[in-house]
Structure formats: structure tokens, C-alpha cells
Motif scaffolding. Sequence first.
Motif, short mmCIF file in Angstrom:
data_model
loop_
_atom_site.label_atom_id
_atom_site.label_comp_id
_atom_site.label_asym_id
_atom_site.label_seq_id
_atom_site.Cartn_x
_atom_site.Cartn_y
_atom_site.Cartn_z
N ILE A 55 35.73 -27.53 28.22
CA ILE A 55 35.44 -28.70 27.39
C ILE A 55 33.96 -28.78 27.06
O ILE A 55 33.57 -28.83 25.90
CB ILE A 55 35.90 -30.00 28.10
CG1 ILE A 55 37.41 -29.93 28.38
CG2 ILE A 55 35.57 -31.22 27.25
CD1 ILE A 55 37.91 -30.98 29.34
N LYS A 56 33.12 -28.77 28.07
CA LYS A 56 31.68 -28.93 27.85
C LYS A 56 30.99 -27.62 27.52
O LYS A 56 29.90 -27.63 26.94
CB LYS A 56 31.02 -29.56 29.09
CG LYS A 56 31.37 -31.02 29.29
CD LYS A 56 30.73 -31.87 28.24
CE LYS A 56 30.75 -33.33 28.63
NZ LYS A 56 29.94 -34.13 27.73
N PHE A 57 31.57 -26.49 27.94
CA PHE A 57 30.99 -25.17 27.69
C PHE A 57 29.54 -25.15 28.18
O PHE A 57 28.62 -24.80 27.46
CB PHE A 57 31.07 -24.79 26.21
CG PHE A 57 32.45 -24.95 25.63
CD1 PHE A 57 33.49 -24.12 26.01
CD2 PHE A 57 32.71 -25.97 24.72
CE1 PHE A 57 34.77 -24.28 25.48
CE2 PHE A 57 33.99 -26.13 24.19
CZ PHE A 57 35.01 -25.29 24.57
N ALA A 161 36.83 -37.96 18.07
CA ALA A 161 37.58 -37.74 19.31
C ALA A 161 38.66 -36.67 19.10
O ALA A 161 38.82 -35.77 19.94
CB ALA A 161 38.21 -39.05 19.79
N LEU A 162 39.37 -36.75 18.00
CA LEU A 162 40.40 -35.74 17.72
C LEU A 162 39.77 -34.36 17.54
O LEU A 162 40.30 -33.36 18.03
CB LEU A 162 41.20 -36.13 16.47
CG LEU A 162 42.14 -37.32 16.66
CD1 LEU A 162 42.68 -37.79 15.32
CD2 LEU A 162 43.28 -36.95 17.60
N TYR A 163 38.63 -34.29 16.85
CA TYR A 163 37.93 -33.02 16.68
C TYR A 163 37.58 -32.43 18.04
O TYR A 163 37.77 -31.24 18.30
CB TYR A 163 36.66 -33.22 15.84
CG TYR A 163 35.86 -31.95 15.67
CD1 TYR A 163 36.10 -31.10 14.60
CD2 TYR A 163 34.87 -31.60 16.60
CE1 TYR A 163 35.38 -29.91 14.47
CE2 TYR A 163 34.16 -30.42 16.48
CZ TYR A 163 34.41 -29.58 15.41
OH TYR A 163 33.71 -28.41 15.29
N THR A 164 37.06 -33.26 18.93
CA THR A 164 36.67 -32.80 20.27
C THR A 164 37.88 -32.28 21.03
O THR A 164 37.81 -31.22 21.67
CB THR A 164 35.98 -33.94 21.04
OG1 THR A 164 34.82 -34.34 20.30
CG2 THR A 164 35.58 -33.53 22.44
N HIS A 167 39.03 -28.89 19.62
CA HIS A 167 38.08 -27.79 19.79
C HIS A 167 37.65 -27.60 21.25
O HIS A 167 36.59 -27.04 21.52
CB HIS A 167 36.86 -28.01 18.88
CG HIS A 167 37.20 -27.85 17.44
ND1 HIS A 167 37.65 -28.90 16.68
CD2 HIS A 167 37.21 -26.75 16.65
CE1 HIS A 167 37.91 -28.46 15.45
NE2 HIS A 167 37.66 -27.16 15.41
N SER A 168 38.47 -28.08 22.15
CA SER A 168 38.16 -27.94 23.57
C SER A 168 39.46 -27.86 24.36
O SER A 168 40.54 -27.90 23.79
CB SER A 168 37.32 -29.13 24.05
OG SER A 168 38.12 -30.29 24.18
N GLY A 169 39.30 -27.80 25.66
CA GLY A 169 40.45 -27.75 26.55
C GLY A 169 40.82 -29.08 27.14
O GLY A 169 41.42 -29.13 28.22
#
Length: 184
Positions: A55-57, A161-164, A167-169
Motif C-alpha cells: 500500500i505505502k510502498f 480513495a478509489l484511486y488509492t 493502485h494498491s493492495g
Amino acid sequence: IENPSDELIADYLAGDYVLGRCVGAMEFGARSLGNRAILCNPSKIENLKHINEKIKFRDFWMPFTPSILAERGSEYIVNPKGASDEFMTIAYDSTPLCREHLKAAIHPYDFTVRAQFVSSETNEKYYSLIKAFEKKTGIGALLNTSLNLHGSPMVNTLDDALYTMLHSGLDGLILPGFLLVRDK
């Protein structure tokens, strides 16, 4: 899931889902205070790896913080002056119970905690969610970090929020009146 109860969301959190929360007014300041947050079970150290890698990478050593029910604060932190910090501005020493219940939300080097105390007066809906999690697990706190990708601004809108999530786990997303959950 339409109109999820706090108890249903707490079931997912207790089941080690990492959920984003984009509910209510956006906070102003240096810390996530629950309305634009990534939340998870603070007792599972594995959640740190999930958040950092998927998520944060970001690097593993960057600590997370807990949102603690105000009435449970003395069980988790050493607070001789009785400070009431709802903005995560003070670092506290942790108690042995804190090191057990909140091990994913304390600094791994010195076991300090930059805690947020949550009461029904400061954020009623967030408090209610933490209370539901406490009823399921006995833990009066959630791990809380900002809802954004590393290096990106804080989530502001539902579209952000949806984009996040896409584009994450993130395992799911709490939105006003909805809970979006990925199959594990």
C-alpha cells in the motif's frame, strides 16, 4: 456492501483486512485522525509488512501509530501528566499490554507510541468503530496511518480513495454508506 454496521467492519479488521476509511470531513494537520485513514488490527505485526509493501510502498522502519479509545489510554501508555492528545503530537512510553495489543502500531526501536486518543466527543463514528473492534478482540485501538500512497497527497475525495484502493493492495475501503472489499 451497502450500509455496513460497525460490527461488520470490525469483523473484517479482526480478520486482518487492511481497510481504507474515507468518511466525514477531511482532517487538517500533520496526522491522519481516522477520517482519511488506513486501518488494521494493531496486534498483528504482519500488517506492517502488508501496508509497507503493498500500500505505502515504503521502507519497513517507518513506524505507524494507534488510535486508542480515550478510556483505555492508561492501559496502553505511560502518561504521568495525564495529557489528552487527540492529534498524535506526543510520544509516550508504552506499557507491557501496549506491546502485546499494539505491537504493529508502536515504534520498533524504543517502543514509544505517538497515540491519538479517540472519544465519542471528538469523533463519534470513529469511536464507535474502534468500540466495535474492542468488543470483537478485547483491543481498544486500531492501527491508523494516512490514506495515501507513499509520496502522494492525502486522500481528499471519494475518487481519490478509489484511486488509492485500485493502485494498491488495500483489502477494502470504508465509504459513507458502503464497504468495498476485495476477495482474499
